[in-house]
Design a protein around this motif. Structure first.
Motif, PDB file in Angstrom:
ATOM      1  N   ALA A 180      60.533  -7.689  51.655  1.00 15.01           N
ATOM      2  CA  ALA A 180      59.751  -8.923  51.594  1.00 15.01           C
ATOM      3  C   ALA A 180      58.283  -8.547  51.361  1.00 15.01           C
ATOM      4  O   ALA A 180      57.830  -7.478  51.772  1.00 15.01           O
ATOM      5  N   LYS A 181      57.551  -9.428  50.712  1.00 18.71           N
ATOM      6  CA  LYS A 181      56.168  -9.129  50.352  1.00 18.71           C
ATOM      7  C   LYS A 181      55.254  -8.938  51.559  1.00 18.71           C
ATOM      8  O   LYS A 181      54.212  -8.285  51.468  1.00 18.71           O
ATOM      9  N   ASN A 182      55.651  -9.489  52.706  1.00 17.71           N
ATOM     10  CA  ASN A 182      54.795  -9.368  53.894  1.00 17.71           C
ATOM     11  C   ASN A 182      55.123  -8.155  54.763  1.00 17.71           C
ATOM     12  O   ASN A 182      54.521  -7.948  55.810  1.00 17.71           O
ATOM     13  N   VAL A 183      56.069  -7.319  54.321  1.00 17.95           N
ATOM     14  CA  VAL A 183      56.407  -6.114  55.092  1.00 17.95           C
ATOM     15  C   VAL A 183      55.304  -5.075  54.892  1.00 17.95           C
ATOM     16  O   VAL A 183      54.967  -4.722  53.763  1.00 17.95           O
ATOM     17  N   THR A 184      54.764  -4.590  55.996  1.00 14.04           N
ATOM     18  CA  THR A 184      53.725  -3.573  55.936  1.00 14.04           C
ATOM     19  C   THR A 184      54.319  -2.206  56.264  1.00 14.04           C
ATOM     20  O   THR A 184      55.481  -2.096  56.677  1.00 14.04           O
ATOM     21  N   THR A 185      53.507  -1.182  56.110  1.00 14.69           N
ATOM     22  CA  THR A 185      53.947   0.170  56.444  1.00 14.69           C
ATOM     23  C   THR A 185      54.341   0.264  57.919  1.00 14.69           C
ATOM     24  O   THR A 185      55.363   0.875  58.268  1.00 14.69           O
ATOM     25  N   GLU A 186      53.556  -0.350  58.769  1.00  9.23           N
ATOM     26  CA  GLU A 186      53.842  -0.318  60.206  1.00  9.23           C
ATOM     27  C   GLU A 186      55.142  -1.049  60.531  1.00  9.23           C
ATOM     28  O   GLU A 186      55.932  -0.597  61.363  1.00  9.23           O
ATOM     29  N   ASN A 235      71.682  -3.051  53.903  1.00 11.92           N
ATOM     30  CA  ASN A 235      72.123  -4.458  53.850  1.00 11.92           C
ATOM     31  C   ASN A 235      71.813  -5.246  55.120  1.00 11.92           C
ATOM     32  O   ASN A 235      72.335  -6.341  55.317  1.00 11.92           O
ATOM     33  N   THR A 236      70.940  -4.700  55.974  1.00 10.82           N
ATOM     34  CA  THR A 236      70.475  -5.489  57.122  1.00 10.82           C
ATOM     35  C   THR A 236      69.277  -6.340  56.692  1.00 10.82           C
ATOM     36  O   THR A 236      68.725  -6.153  55.604  1.00 10.82           O
ATOM     37  N   VAL A 237      68.885  -7.266  57.556  1.00  6.56           N
ATOM     38  CA  VAL A 237      67.809  -8.198  57.197  1.00  6.56           C
ATOM     39  C   VAL A 237      66.492  -7.786  57.856  1.00  6.56           C
ATOM     40  O   VAL A 237      66.425  -7.547  59.069  1.00  6.56           O
ATOM     41  N   LEU A 238      65.446  -7.696  57.033  1.00  2.00           N
ATOM     42  CA  LEU A 238      64.100  -7.399  57.519  1.00  2.00           C
ATOM     43  C   LEU A 238      63.148  -8.452  56.960  1.00  2.00           C
ATOM     44  O   LEU A 238      63.036  -8.619  55.746  1.00  2.00           O
ATOM     45  N   GLU A 239      62.510  -9.178  57.851  1.00  4.53           N
ATOM     46  CA  GLU A 239      61.580 -10.247  57.469  1.00  4.53           C
ATOM     47  C   GLU A 239      62.216 -11.248  56.499  1.00  4.53           C
ATOM     48  O   GLU A 239      61.622 -11.682  55.521  1.00  4.53           O
ATOM     49  N   GLN A 241      64.767 -10.889  54.423  1.00  4.35           N
ATOM     50  CA  GLN A 241      65.426 -10.409  53.197  1.00  4.35           C
ATOM     51  C   GLN A 241      66.350  -9.242  53.508  1.00  4.35           C
ATOM     52  O   GLN A 241      66.049  -8.383  54.349  1.00  4.35           O
ATOM     53  N   LYS A 242      67.498  -9.233  52.820  1.00 10.56           N
ATOM     54  CA  LYS A 242      68.468  -8.155  53.001  1.00 10.56           C
ATOM     55  C   LYS A 242      67.990  -6.927  52.220  1.00 10.56           C
ATOM     56  O   LYS A 242      67.803  -6.986  51.007  1.00 10.56           O
ATOM     57  N   ILE A 243      67.780  -5.821  52.935  1.00  9.75           N
ATOM     58  CA  ILE A 243      67.207  -4.631  52.297  1.00  9.75           C
ATOM     59  C   ILE A 243      68.304  -3.662  51.826  1.00  9.75           C
ATOM     60  O   ILE A 243      69.432  -3.699  52.316  1.00  9.75           O
ATOM     61  N   ARG A 244      67.940  -2.814  50.869  1.00 13.58           N
ATOM     62  CA  ARG A 244      68.834  -1.756  50.387  1.00 13.58           C
ATOM     63  C   ARG A 244      68.281  -0.415  50.864  1.00 13.58           C
ATOM     64  O   ARG A 244      67.081  -0.149  50.706  1.00 13.58           O
ATOM     65  N   VAL A 245      69.146   0.399  51.398  1.00 16.96           N
ATOM     66  CA  VAL A 245      68.716   1.715  51.901  1.00 16.96           C
ATOM     67  C   VAL A 245      69.631   2.785  51.316  1.00 16.96           C
ATOM     68  O   VAL A 245      70.846   2.729  51.465  1.00 16.96           O
ATOM     69  N   ASN A 246      69.035   3.741  50.596  1.00 23.11           N
ATOM     70  CA  ASN A 246      69.803   4.865  50.077  1.00 23.11           C
ATOM     71  C   ASN A 246      68.913   6.113  50.002  1.00 23.11           C
ATOM     72  O   ASN A 246      67.709   6.024  50.203  1.00 23.11           O
ATOM     73  N   LYS A 247      69.521   7.232  49.688  1.00 23.25           N
ATOM     74  CA  LYS A 247      68.737   8.475  49.628  1.00 23.25           C
ATOM     75  C   LYS A 247      67.724   8.419  48.489  1.00 23.25           C
ATOM     76  O   LYS A 247      68.018   7.968  47.398  1.00 23.25           O
ATOM     77  N   ALA A 248      66.540   8.921  48.772  1.00 24.62           N
ATOM     78  CA  ALA A 248      65.498   8.947  47.758  1.00 24.62           C
ATOM     79  C   ALA A 248      65.618  10.190  46.901  1.00 24.62           C
ATOM     80  O   ALA A 248      66.067  11.223  47.378  1.00 24.62           O
TER      81      ALA A 248
END
Length: 248
Positions: A180-186, A235-239, A241-248
């Motif tokens: 989401a656009k309001n997600v910060t580094t912290e 696929n969990t929700v943060l702020e 929105q459902k996020i995608r997490v994979n190896k960089a």
């Protein structure tokens, strides 16, 4: 003055002695005619004195300043990750002359950041490109084409530079997409810290702006933490929105 006086005396004497003779000057002849080029023709003076004509002449002589780069620079977002700079350039050139184009890549992963900047050769072509390309599809993705964001202030730049310098890179790293656009580094760091030992986190920003790119990176101290983060947080929700997490 002496020369003028003596000449006057000579003239008077000659005239009195021979009053019936035509007057004949003994003064040397002088040509007081000024060069032609110093006085333009009357028609030209009339044209110059006319404000409208004068404005027209100035407009023709003066060279118009080219549009600034800010007026010609476009942001092209949501492009396919596989599209190259040359391919994008060819697509945009169908709608106007391109001065330069660049697909942006992440310096850590080497992956396309799914957006690019294109500078057109004129502001008019930039406007036409926005009208023709914004909302169209490339590789099955609906792209966004608009004018670039307002440049950051010096204080904004300083803040983001400090934020970037805090990021600790590591071979144990995950890519987090659809932020989401309001997600910060912290916010990102705190969210992942609940499921593992986070070394560092970073939300990517669009160049010369403080706007989120919609993705980030989280680093860990072990491969085990990476696997845990992917299996638990993908696929969990943060702020909202459902996020995608994979190896960089």
């Amino acid at each position: 003055m002496a020369t003028i006086a003596s000449s006057s005396s000579l003239l008077s004497s000659t005239f009195l002695q021979n009053p019936t003779k035509p007057f004949k000057s003994h003064l040397p002849k002088h040509n007081f005619q000024l060069p032609r080029h110093q006085f333009p023709p009357l028609k030209e003076l009339i044209h110059i004195s006319n404000p409208r004509r004068l404005y027209s002449v100035i407009a023709q002589v003066s060279t118009a300043e080219p549009s600034s780069e800010a007026d010609r620079r476009l942001y092209v977002g949501n492009i396919p990750r596989t599209i190259t700079t040359d391919e994008l350039r060819k697509i945009v050139e169908k709608h106007g002359a391109v001065e330069k184009a660049e697909v942006m890549y992440d310096k850590y992963s080497g992956r396309s950041r799914r957006f690019a900047f294109v500078t057109m050769k004129s502001a008019e072509e930039a406007i036409a490109t926005i009208e023709k390309l914004n909302g169209t599809e490339i590789g099955g993705r609906t792209i966004k084409v608009n004018a670039t964001e307002k440049p950051l202030t010096s204080s904004d730049v300083s803040f983001l530079q400090v934020d970037d310098s805090k990021f600790i890179d590591s071979p144990y790293k995950v890519y987090v997409g659809n932020l989401a656009k309001n997600v910060t580094t912290e916010t990102l760091k705190d969210f992942f810290s609940e499921k593992g030992k986070v070394l560092s986190a970073k939300v990517s920003r669009l160049p010369v702006t403080s706007k989120s790119s919609g993705y980030g990176f989280v680093t860990f101290s072990s491969e085990e933490d990476v696997e845990t983060a992917i299996s638990v947080l993908n696929n969990t929700v943060l702020e909202g929105q459902k996020i995608r997490v994979n190896k960089a």
